[in-house]
Scaffold this motif. Structure first.
Motif, mmCIF file in Angstrom:
data_model
loop_
_atom_site.group_PDB
_atom_site.id
_atom_site.type_symbol
_atom_site.label_atom_id
_atom_site.label_comp_id
_atom_site.label_asym_id
_atom_site.label_seq_id
_atom_site.Cartn_x
_atom_site.Cartn_y
_atom_site.Cartn_z
ATOM 1 N N ILE A 248 13.224 -27.156 -11.180
ATOM 2 C CA ILE A 248 12.737 -27.238 -9.558
ATOM 3 C C ILE A 248 11.414 -27.216 -10.588
ATOM 4 O O ILE A 248 10.201 -26.780 -11.478
ATOM 5 C CB ILE A 248 12.595 -25.773 -8.824
ATOM 6 N N THR A 249 10.981 -28.053 -10.261
ATOM 7 C CA THR A 249 8.560 -28.615 -10.340
ATOM 8 C C THR A 249 8.303 -28.363 -9.459
ATOM 9 O O THR A 249 8.154 -28.377 -7.686
ATOM 10 C CB THR A 249 8.797 -30.329 -10.505
ATOM 11 N N VAL A 250 6.338 -27.328 -10.358
ATOM 12 C CA VAL A 250 5.997 -26.828 -8.762
ATOM 13 C C VAL A 250 4.527 -27.253 -10.014
ATOM 14 O O VAL A 250 4.087 -26.947 -10.943
ATOM 15 C CB VAL A 250 5.816 -25.377 -8.393
ATOM 16 N N ARG A 251 4.228 -28.551 -8.680
ATOM 17 C CA ARG A 251 2.423 -29.053 -9.315
ATOM 18 C C ARG A 251 1.298 -28.780 -8.229
ATOM 19 O O ARG A 251 1.264 -29.079 -7.124
ATOM 20 C CB ARG A 251 3.047 -30.174 -9.887
ATOM 21 N N GLY A 252 0.251 -28.375 -8.954
ATOM 22 C CA GLY A 252 -0.739 -29.125 -8.826
ATOM 23 C C GLY A 252 -1.318 -28.164 -7.754
ATOM 24 O O GLY A 252 -2.135 -27.777 -7.146
ATOM 25 N N PHE A 253 -0.736 -26.640 -7.320
ATOM 26 C CA PHE A 253 -0.714 -25.233 -6.425
ATOM 27 C C PHE A 253 -2.104 -24.959 -6.926
ATOM 28 O O PHE A 253 -2.788 -24.738 -8.266
ATOM 29 C CB PHE A 253 -0.418 -25.290 -6.252
ATOM 30 N N GLU A 254 -3.286 -24.251 -6.218
ATOM 31 C CA GLU A 254 -3.800 -23.037 -6.776
ATOM 32 C C GLU A 254 -2.350 -21.448 -5.840
ATOM 33 O O GLU A 254 -2.546 -22.365 -4.560
ATOM 34 C CB GLU A 254 -4.888 -23.238 -6.251
ATOM 35 N N MET A 255 -2.505 -20.588 -6.490
ATOM 36 C CA MET A 255 -1.680 -19.445 -5.685
ATOM 37 C C MET A 255 -2.289 -18.354 -6.229
ATOM 38 O O MET A 255 -3.130 -18.175 -7.429
ATOM 39 C CB MET A 255 -0.392 -19.497 -6.364
ATOM 40 N N ALA A 256 -2.719 -17.635 -5.744
ATOM 41 C CA ALA A 256 -3.040 -16.041 -5.836
ATOM 42 C C ALA A 256 -3.461 -15.087 -4.949
ATOM 43 O O ALA A 256 -2.409 -14.785 -4.079
ATOM 44 C CB ALA A 256 -5.263 -16.705 -5.252
ATOM 45 N N GLN A 257 -3.986 -13.783 -5.278
ATOM 46 C CA GLN A 257 -3.788 -12.886 -4.027
ATOM 47 C C GLN A 257 -2.300 -12.093 -3.732
ATOM 48 O O GLN A 257 -2.283 -11.413 -2.913
ATOM 49 C CB GLN A 257 -4.470 -12.483 -3.653
ATOM 50 N N ALA A 258 -0.992 -12.482 -4.673
ATOM 51 C CA ALA A 258 0.347 -11.420 -4.619
ATOM 52 C C ALA A 258 0.621 -10.272 -5.606
ATOM 53 O O ALA A 258 -0.224 -10.165 -6.320
ATOM 54 C CB ALA A 258 1.411 -12.672 -4.943
ATOM 55 N N ALA A 259 0.967 -9.411 -4.408
ATOM 56 C CA ALA A 259 1.346 -8.438 -4.899
ATOM 57 C C ALA A 259 2.999 -7.855 -5.813
ATOM 58 O O ALA A 259 3.602 -7.301 -5.648
ATOM 59 C CB ALA A 259 1.472 -7.141 -3.780
ATOM 60 N N THR A 260 2.066 -8.595 -6.774
ATOM 61 C CA THR A 260 3.699 -8.441 -7.925
ATOM 62 C C THR A 260 2.969 -7.214 -8.227
ATOM 63 O O THR A 260 2.933 -6.376 -8.654
ATOM 64 C CB THR A 260 3.759 -9.435 -8.793
ATOM 65 N N PRO A 261 4.764 -6.412 -8.559
ATOM 66 C CA PRO A 261 4.922 -5.265 -9.743
ATOM 67 C C PRO A 261 5.090 -5.304 -10.809
ATOM 68 O O PRO A 261 4.995 -5.935 -11.502
ATOM 69 C CB PRO A 261 6.980 -5.027 -8.761
ATOM 70 N N TRP A 262 4.695 -4.168 -11.424
ATOM 71 C CA TRP A 262 5.605 -4.009 -13.175
ATOM 72 C C TRP A 262 6.529 -4.851 -12.895
ATOM 73 O O TRP A 262 7.690 -4.617 -12.921
ATOM 74 C CB TRP A 262 5.243 -2.492 -13.067
ATOM 75 N N ALA A 263 6.497 -5.216 -14.457
ATOM 76 C CA ALA A 263 7.310 -6.374 -14.859
ATOM 77 C C ALA A 263 7.588 -5.921 -16.521
ATOM 78 O O ALA A 263 7.370 -6.896 -17.713
ATOM 79 C CB ALA A 263 7.058 -7.850 -14.965
ATOM 80 N N PRO A 264 8.851 -4.384 -16.651
ATOM 81 C CA PRO A 264 8.801 -4.512 -18.184
ATOM 82 C C PRO A 264 10.097 -5.240 -17.894
ATOM 83 O O PRO A 264 10.490 -5.579 -17.705
ATOM 84 C CB PRO A 264 9.297 -3.170 -17.990
ATOM 85 N N PRO A 265 10.828 -4.836 -19.232
ATOM 86 C CA PRO A 265 11.890 -5.773 -20.319
ATOM 87 C C PRO A 265 13.468 -5.498 -19.816
ATOM 88 O O PRO A 265 14.248 -6.297 -20.072
ATOM 89 C CB PRO A 265 12.146 -6.455 -21.544
ATOM 90 N N THR A 266 13.027 -4.593 -19.326
ATOM 91 C CA THR A 266 14.564 -3.682 -18.595
ATOM 92 C C THR A 266 14.758 -3.560 -17.045
ATOM 93 O O THR A 266 15.327 -2.519 -16.661
ATOM 94 C CB THR A 266 14.104 -1.747 -18.840
ATOM 95 N N TYR B 149 0.277 -1.620 0.010
ATOM 96 C CA TYR B 149 -0.666 0.021 -0.168
ATOM 97 C C TYR B 149 0.641 1.649 -0.148
ATOM 98 O O TYR B 149 0.217 1.982 -0.219
ATOM 99 C CB TYR B 149 -0.606 0.165 1.249
ATOM 100 N N ALA B 150 2.311 1.359 0.348
ATOM 101 C CA ALA B 150 2.915 1.902 -0.102
ATOM 102 C C ALA B 150 4.185 2.752 -1.115
ATOM 103 O O ALA B 150 4.759 3.140 -1.848
ATOM 104 C CB ALA B 150 4.149 2.111 1.092
ATOM 105 N N LEU B 151 3.801 0.882 -2.399
ATOM 106 C CA LEU B 151 4.692 0.914 -2.902
ATOM 107 C C LEU B 151 3.878 1.198 -3.841
ATOM 108 O O LEU B 151 1.856 0.647 -4.522
ATOM 109 C CB LEU B 151 5.064 -0.696 -2.756
ATOM 110 N N GLU B 152 4.291 1.999 -5.067
ATOM 111 C CA GLU B 152 3.764 2.381 -6.628
ATOM 112 C C GLU B 152 3.763 1.222 -7.041
ATOM 113 O O GLU B 152 5.111 0.401 -7.499
ATOM 114 C CB GLU B 152 3.377 3.450 -7.314
ATOM 115 N N VAL B 153 2.827 1.867 -8.607
ATOM 116 C CA VAL B 153 2.324 0.618 -9.761
ATOM 117 C C VAL B 153 3.265 1.309 -10.468
ATOM 118 O O VAL B 153 3.086 2.470 -10.848
ATOM 119 C CB VAL B 153 1.477 0.228 -10.468
ATOM 120 N N SER B 154 4.889 1.128 -10.706
ATOM 121 C CA SER B 154 5.958 2.313 -11.656
ATOM 122 C C SER B 154 6.511 1.283 -12.767
ATOM 123 O O SER B 154 6.821 0.097 -12.055
ATOM 124 C CB SER B 154 6.544 2.543 -10.359
ATOM 125 N N GLY B 155 7.882 1.657 -13.305
ATOM 126 C CA GLY B 155 8.258 1.733 -14.284
ATOM 127 C C GLY B 155 8.942 1.792 -15.265
ATOM 128 O O GLY B 155 7.999 2.173 -15.712
#
Length: 638
Positions: free
Chosen positions: A216-234, A105-111
């Motif tokens: 690593i293998t990741v199999r069969g989960f439900e994952m949700a509601q993460a506060a991931t940041p903007w992800a440009p190629p730079t 809530y303090a971190l902006e969507v930016s980049g």
């Protein structure tokens, strides 16, 4: 070794089935190459950070949900201490320590390449019984429905409508000071202490902190509601789930949703540049992206160390930026049998890096049998699309289906259905479009201000740079379907292009000079044996073709949830208009890269199976499905 995790366990336990660990992270701190972590049913509110790597495809570390049990990993926390504020608005005051060193809530969507944001948006979110809210920038907008509507209408006018207009009345606003974070939300009459309300807390759900956590293998989960940041190629490109600059991950059979930005990341990391264009402001993002490729090479970017991931059989939806994202880190990967939808339709923010799948440098990446719909853009393959194959995918109800940008090939787009009203942006060269069904607008243009890399075949080693001259494309055995008022469907935009490399070379050298004379002649195109219906228009020099502007196939994609059907009619001469099976042998080499169309291992590619994986014989029906015939067709395609 087999470790078990259960909600009845303890991190002081042994991790056995009889004495399981309580958290997945405890198991992740113990599991080494060859081990399996089995997680039993329940909701786990943690960011899983694998500590150790596997050593090979046979000695990997596997994390999997227990068979028949529902395991959910969430980046959010359940909040039950809401206080009534005013009207339908409630608030909760949380100490900043609650968020640790990452307060969404303090971190902006930016980049870099984030554009058209008039109001600052943050990485936090509020969920009522699983439904995400919209952020507003002032407390008044929570109270006054008119103000809230005006703000949201501003966004929907600028871009496209959000996919759930009813949802837009659920809004939140946050204030952060030195000690506390206060979240306000309009619950529209619901009591948040009686309903199930969650707020974003963690950046990711399953993502190693260190790079080089391989196999690593990741199999069969439900994952949700993460506060991931903007992800440009730079920039660093973290996702809700991802490999973090590693090799050989398998991500399969998961349900992933409500990532603030990106769900699965196979992208680059911060040491090769992190939003320098936005921070330094001294050079364009294009220049920093060029530099990031060379920086990655100095940091060991090669087939032996990076990429070769498998992403399959996942369901991904309701994410703000991407279902799958990656720059450089996804090379030599396979992405198949995924269902991706409702990506970037919430429209809280906007930028140039948004798609169901958005990849840069998709070298030798094989993208096939994916169902991608109701996305801002279905698939965007940007820069260094070389050795890439986009095959047997189902695109529909997207604002655009496919965008291939500033790449030099060779790349193959075959046996796809592109059913949206806007099918293709082609700002590249060196493509082969074979046996597709294309039902929407197509754009094609040059790019003479950005010179981008190309590589030695099947390698990350850089062979050279080039501008996009337009052309050097191949279109065989495609069905193009137009519509009233729809322009640009077909191949007519290649007007005035040469039709062979020999012709091109002859015309170029009619003039004296060097680099400048190559700009005077349009690159060759190889176009034949396509069908153009309902106003679709052919390349002027195409020899063998069906053109019937008045025939309307009544094309529809019938979405029945788990199953999808193609419905259309085809003209009487369709059954006798057959096409050959194309392969390395029939597809002319690409000019700039001087490379052949091949499989990732360098062997011959033969396009001899259709969208339904049915075998093609020599001289079979054109289009993506060999079952297509004259008259009415109704075929299950998913």
């Amino acid at each position: 070794m087999e470790y078990h995790v259960a909600k009845t366990g303890s991190d002081h336990g042994q991790g056995s089935q009889e004495d399981p660990f309580l958290t997945i992270n405890k198991a992740a701190s113990a599991a080494v190459a060859g081990d399996t972590v089995i997680v039993h049913g329940g909701v786990y509110r943690e960011w899983v950070k694998p500590k150790f790597k596997g050593l090979s495809t046979k000695r990997r570390i596997t994390y999997q949900a227990a068979k028949g049990e529902k395991v959910i990993i969430k980046g959010s926390e359940h909040i039950q201490s809401w206080q009534h504020a005013e009207g339908n608005v409630w608030k909760v005051v949380l100490p900043n320590e609650f968020f640790g060193n990452y307060n969404p809530y303090a971190l902006e969507v930016s980049g870099d390449w984030l554009v058209t944001i008039e109001e600052t948006k943050h990485l936090g979110d509020v969920y009522l019984n699983g439904m995400s809210f919209y952020e507003v920038s002032r407390f008044k907008q929570l109270i006054d429905p008119k103000v809230t509507t005006e703000v949201l209408d501003h966004w929907t006018r600028k871009m496209v409508p959000v996919h759930n207009q009813e949802q837009t009345k659920y809004v939140w606003f946050a204030e952060v000071n030195a000690d506390n974070t206060t979240i306000y939300a309009n619950f529209q009459g619901a009591d948040p202490n009686k309903e199930f309300v969650e707020v974003n807390v963690r950046r990711s759900c399953f993502y190693p902190q260190d790079t080089g956590i391989d196999y690593i293998t990741v199999r069969g989960f439900e994952m949700a509601q993460a506060a991931t940041p903007w992800a440009p190629p730079t920039a660093d490109q973290p996702g809700l789930l991802g490999a973090n600059w590693s090799k050989g991950w398998i991500i399969e059979n998961n349900i992933l949703h409500d990532a603030k930005c990106s769900a699965i990341s196979i992208g680059k990391e911060a040491s090769t540049g992190h939003n320098y264009r936005s921070v330094r402001k001294d050079k364009p993002g294009y220049q920093y992206q060029l530099e990031s490729v060379f920086s990655a090479k100095r940091n060991g970017w090669c087939k032996e160390k990076i990429g070769s991931h498998i992403i399959r059989n996942n369901t991904i939806y309701d994410c703000g930026q991407n279902g799958i994202v990656g720059h450089l880190g996804g090379v030599f990967s396979e992405i198949h049998h995924n269902h991706i939808y409702n990506i970037a339709l919430k429209r809280e923010f906007y930028g140039h890096e948004i798609a169901g799948i958005k990849l840069h440098a998709a070298i030798d990446v094989q993208i096939y049998h994916n169902r991608i719909h109701d996305c801002s853009l279905g698939l965007w393959s940007d820069w260094q699309t070389q050795g890439t194959r986009i095959s047997k995918n189902l695109f529909y109800s997207n604002n655009r289906d496919l965008f291939v940008e500033v790449s030099h090939g060779p790349y193959i787009v075959d046996h796809n259905i592109m059913a949206s009203e806007y099918s293709l942006d082609n700002v590249s060269q060196g493509g082969a479009y074979i046996n597709n069904l294309i039902c929407g607008k197509m754009n094609h243009w040059k790019e003479m201000t950005r010179s981008t890399q190309y590589h030695l075949p099947h390698s990350t080693k850089i062979a050279g740079f080039s501008f996009i001259y337009g052309g050097d494309d191949r279109f065989y055995n495609n069905i193009f379907i137009g519509a009233d008022g729809l322009e640009g469907v077909g191949t007519s935009h290649y007007k005035n292009h040469t039709a062979s490399l020999e012709e091109y070379i002859e015309n170029v050298h009619k003039n004296p000079g060097d680099a400048e004379i190559f700009n005077l002649v349009e690159q060759p195109v190889y176009i034949n044996n396509n069908a153009y219906l309902a106003g679709a228009e052919p390349f002027e020099r195409e020899k063998d073709k069906i053109v019937d502007k008045s025939f309307h196939p009544n094309f529809r994609i019938v979405d029945k949830g788990e199953e999808v059907y193609l419905s259309c009619e085809l003209p009487e001469n369709f059954d006798v208009f057959l096409g050959e099976v194309h392969s390395t042998a029939t597809l002319a080499r690409v000019r700039i890269v001087d490379a052949e169309f091949e499989r990732p291992d360098g062997s011959e590619v033969i396009l001899n199976t259709d969208l339904l994986d049915m075998q093609r014989v020599e001289k079979s029906p054109i289009g993506p499905i060999t079952l297509l015939k004259k008259g009415k067709n109704y075929i299950k395609v998913w």
